[in-house]
Design an enzyme around this catalytic site. Structure first.
Site, PDB file in Angstrom:
ATOM      1  N   CYS A   1      55.366  -0.615 -77.676  1.00 53.61           N
ATOM      2  CA  CYS A   1      55.119  -0.467 -76.235  1.00 53.61           C
ATOM      3  C   CYS A   1      54.923   1.006 -75.886  1.00 53.61           C
ATOM      4  O   CYS A   1      55.372   1.466 -74.837  1.00 53.61           O
ATOM      5  CB  CYS A   1      56.245  -1.081 -75.417  1.00 53.61           C
ATOM      6  SG  CYS A   1      57.911  -0.644 -75.938  1.00 53.61           S
ATOM      7  N   GLY A   2      54.266   1.731 -76.780  1.00 55.34           N
ATOM      8  CA  GLY A   2      53.940   3.122 -76.509  1.00 55.34           C
ATOM      9  C   GLY A   2      55.173   3.990 -76.417  1.00 55.34           C
ATOM     10  O   GLY A   2      56.128   3.842 -77.194  1.00 55.34           O
TER      11      GLY A   2
END
Length: 293
Positions: free
Chosen positions: A89-90
């Protein structure tokens, strides 16, 4: 230049990865819609409950004497870090962990040196981050987001509130991602305990209200409920932010895989053309050798 078999294997691998990231993006988008609806419904309720608490407790002796408002010399600190249980998720988890670390180093350096900074992690990634760095992780609430409900979050809130009442901690701060939109999450650091009076809200005087059953009973019930709602809202914000961040990350990963596939196909065509050219040259050279004989 890589041979044709190696390039074909790489193309197949990247194509498979692209299909996975595309599917993960679609799943995140579906979960995001539900999470976004939940937080949009919760925000007005949490805001009004906070305003009600500020209004009712303004100048009320019962509110000022409430144990959740009692300020003490800060010796023991609890940081409530809300992250996700999974990655991909970055920078979602890294941003929260770095923000919490910055707060500890800037505001609670003395307490950290004394070993009096503890972590309560809602989400597996935050617990792993601080455990690797030698912090005391007192509680790790894993799988909170797979069965997310007010009842699950209330357990964590009760643990935090009881620890504060028992003087285990003198201050509690929450660090989480606030959901703004799919591509933007804002890291928030908020003091959870002791309760701080808002200086931005216009509050009415207690004389504007008739209290039933009594002012003391209302404040006694309202403050713990408001604290639990505050933590639940932060968890819902983080949940929506996580799905937004994962959707964005998987979208970028899918685009990157497409760009890589494009380059690999160009490389494959060049390798194939070079192999064909080499074969033609070998045939021509062989034919000329036979003609010379």
């Amino acid at each position: 230049m890589a041979n044709l078999k190696e390039v074909r294997n790489r193309i197949a691998s990247v194509n498979s990865t692209q299909q996975i990231t595309k599917a993960m993006k679609m799943v995140a988008a579906a979960k995001l819609r539900r999470a976004q609806d939940n937080i949009l419904q919760m925000r007005p309720y949490a805001q009004k409950l906070g305003e009600m608490l500020q209004t009712v407790s303004a100048g009320a002796e019962a509110a000022q004497e409430n144990p959740f408002k009692q300020e003490r010399p800060i010796e023991k600190v609890l940081m409530v870090v809300i992250t996700s249980d999974r990655g991909l998720c970055g920078a979602f988890n890294a941003n929260v962990s770095k923000a919490a670390t910055a707060v500890i180093n800037e505001k609670y350096a003395a307490q950290k040196r004394a070993g009096n900074v503890h972590i309560l992690s809602i989400g597996k990634k935050g617990g792993e981050f601080f455990t690797r760095r030698g912090y005391k992780v007192n509680a790790l609430y894993e799988d909170t987001f797979t069965r997310l409900s007010f009842g699950v979050v209330r357990q964590a809130a009760d643990e935090i509130m009881n620890a504060f009442l028992n003087n285990q901690y003198d201050i509690v701060e929450i660090v989480y991602n606030e959901f703004k939109n799919v591509a933007t999450q804002i890291v928030r650091v908020e003091q959870f305990l002791p309760i701080v009076e808002s200086t931005t809200q216009d509050t009415a005087t207690p004389g504007d209200y008739i209290f039933e059953p009594s002012e003391e009973e209302i404040i006694k019930e309202l403050i713990p409920k408001s604290l639990k709602i505050q933590l639940y809202r932060a968890v819902l914000e983080s949940n929506a932010s996580e799905h937004g961040a994962r959707m964005t990350a998987m979208d970028k990963a899918t685009d990157n895989a497409g760009e890589l596939l494009k380059n690999l196909r160009i490389e494959y065509n060049r390798s194939r053309q070079a192999a064909i050219t080499t074969e033609i040259l070998e045939i021509v050279a062989g034919a000329e050798a036979l003609a010379g004989n």
